[in-house]
Structures are given as structure tokens and as C-alpha cells.
Write a protein that holds these residues in place. Structure first.
Motif, mmCIF file in Angstrom:
data_model
loop_
_atom_site.group_PDB
_atom_site.id
_atom_site.type_symbol
_atom_site.label_atom_id
_atom_site.label_comp_id
_atom_site.label_asym_id
_atom_site.label_seq_id
_atom_site.Cartn_x
_atom_site.Cartn_y
_atom_site.Cartn_z
ATOM 1 N N LYS A 197 43.128 37.909 41.869
ATOM 2 C CA LYS A 197 42.094 38.738 42.504
ATOM 3 C C LYS A 197 41.382 39.581 41.450
ATOM 4 O O LYS A 197 40.147 39.669 41.448
ATOM 5 N N ALA A 198 42.146 40.174 40.533
ATOM 6 C CA ALA A 198 41.541 40.980 39.467
ATOM 7 C C ALA A 198 40.640 40.114 38.586
ATOM 8 O O ALA A 198 39.554 40.541 38.189
ATOM 9 N N GLY A 199 41.073 38.898 38.295
ATOM 10 C CA GLY A 199 40.261 37.988 37.496
ATOM 11 C C GLY A 199 38.962 37.621 38.193
ATOM 12 O O GLY A 199 37.896 37.569 37.565
ATOM 13 N N ALA A 200 39.023 37.390 39.489
ATOM 14 C CA ALA A 200 37.819 37.058 40.257
ATOM 15 C C ALA A 200 36.844 38.235 40.281
ATOM 16 O O ALA A 200 35.628 38.058 40.129
ATOM 17 N N GLU A 201 37.393 39.439 40.454
ATOM 18 C CA GLU A 201 36.535 40.632 40.450
ATOM 19 C C GLU A 201 35.912 40.840 39.068
ATOM 20 O O GLU A 201 34.733 41.195 38.954
ATOM 21 N N LEU A 202 36.684 40.609 38.025
ATOM 22 C CA LEU A 202 36.182 40.739 36.656
ATOM 23 C C LEU A 202 35.068 39.736 36.396
ATOM 24 O O LEU A 202 34.059 40.060 35.768
ATOM 25 N N LEU A 203 35.233 38.537 36.885
ATOM 26 C CA LEU A 203 34.205 37.504 36.718
ATOM 27 C C LEU A 203 32.896 37.932 37.384
ATOM 28 O O LEU A 203 31.814 37.767 36.807
ATOM 29 N N GLY A 204 32.980 38.502 38.571
ATOM 30 C CA GLY A 204 31.777 39.012 39.241
ATOM 31 C C GLY A 204 31.130 40.136 38.453
ATOM 32 O O GLY A 204 29.904 40.181 38.302
ATOM 33 N N HIS A 205 31.957 41.014 37.922
ATOM 34 C CA HIS A 205 31.461 42.127 37.100
ATOM 35 C C HIS A 205 30.796 41.593 35.833
ATOM 36 O O HIS A 205 29.759 42.107 35.397
ATOM 37 N N ALA A 206 31.375 40.539 35.255
ATOM 38 C CA ALA A 206 30.808 39.943 34.037
ATOM 39 C C ALA A 206 29.412 39.393 34.300
ATOM 40 O O ALA A 206 28.503 39.570 33.488
ATOM 41 N N GLY A 207 29.247 38.755 35.446
ATOM 42 C CA GLY A 207 27.925 38.229 35.798
ATOM 43 C C GLY A 207 26.888 39.338 35.889
ATOM 44 O O GLY A 207 25.767 39.191 35.403
#
Length: 95
Positions: free
Chosen positions: A23-33
């Protein structure tokens, strides 16, 4: 109950930790975008983003490897869709 039991306390805890990491990785990916779309983001922020993404990818790979090790072994002749596919001939080759 043993630790090898998929429903043991240790297994459930590991599943919970893995779920949080993914979940943290998915949220980080969204933040990266979002960050990559912002031309005002500085080099330091991007370096921190890359480090965080590397950490998240490392976690995801560790999870995939761990889960893969728990799967039953499959013959090289079996397809993922149908484990009854592809009998092995006496010489060890696939039919």
C-alpha cells in the motif's frame, strides 16, 4: 499450529506487513507521478523520491520472492492456466 501453516499468527503478521508495504509503495508511486509533473521540484526532492521508490521496489520484490517460494512446485510442462496440461514423457520431455 506451526509457523508453516498459512494461517499461523506469524503468517498473518507477515501478510499484514506485506499489505502495508505494498500500500505504501502504491501511494508513493502516485506521489511520484505528481512530483514528476511539477517542474518546480528540486534535485534533492527527486533524489529522495528515487531512494524511496528503490526501497518500495525492494520490498515488493522481497514479497514476490517470499510468496513465490510458498507456491507448490510446478512441472516445466504444466501451463499456469491448467496444471493438468503437458504430461511428461518417459524420456523427460514434454508431450
Amino acid at each position: 499450529m506451526t509457523d508453516d501453516d498459512g494461517n499461523s499468527r506469524l503468517s498473518r503478521l507477515a501478510d499484514e506487513v506485506e499489505a502495508l508495504q505494498l500500500k505504501a509503495g502504491a501511494e508513493l508511486l502516485g506521489h511520484a507521478g505528481d512530483m514528476l509533473g511539477n517542474h518546480k521540484v528540486g534535485t534533492g526532492e527527486l533524489k529522495f523520491l528515487v531512494k524511496s521508490l528503490c526501497d518500495a521496489l525492494r520490498d515488493a520484490l522481497r514479497i514476490a520472492e517470499s510468496r513465490g517460494e510458498r507456491l507448490p512446485a510446478r512441472s516445466a510442462c504444466e501451463s499456469p492456466e491448467d496444471p493438468d496440461d503437458g504430461p511428461v514423457l518417459e524420456n523427460g520431455e514434454c508431450e
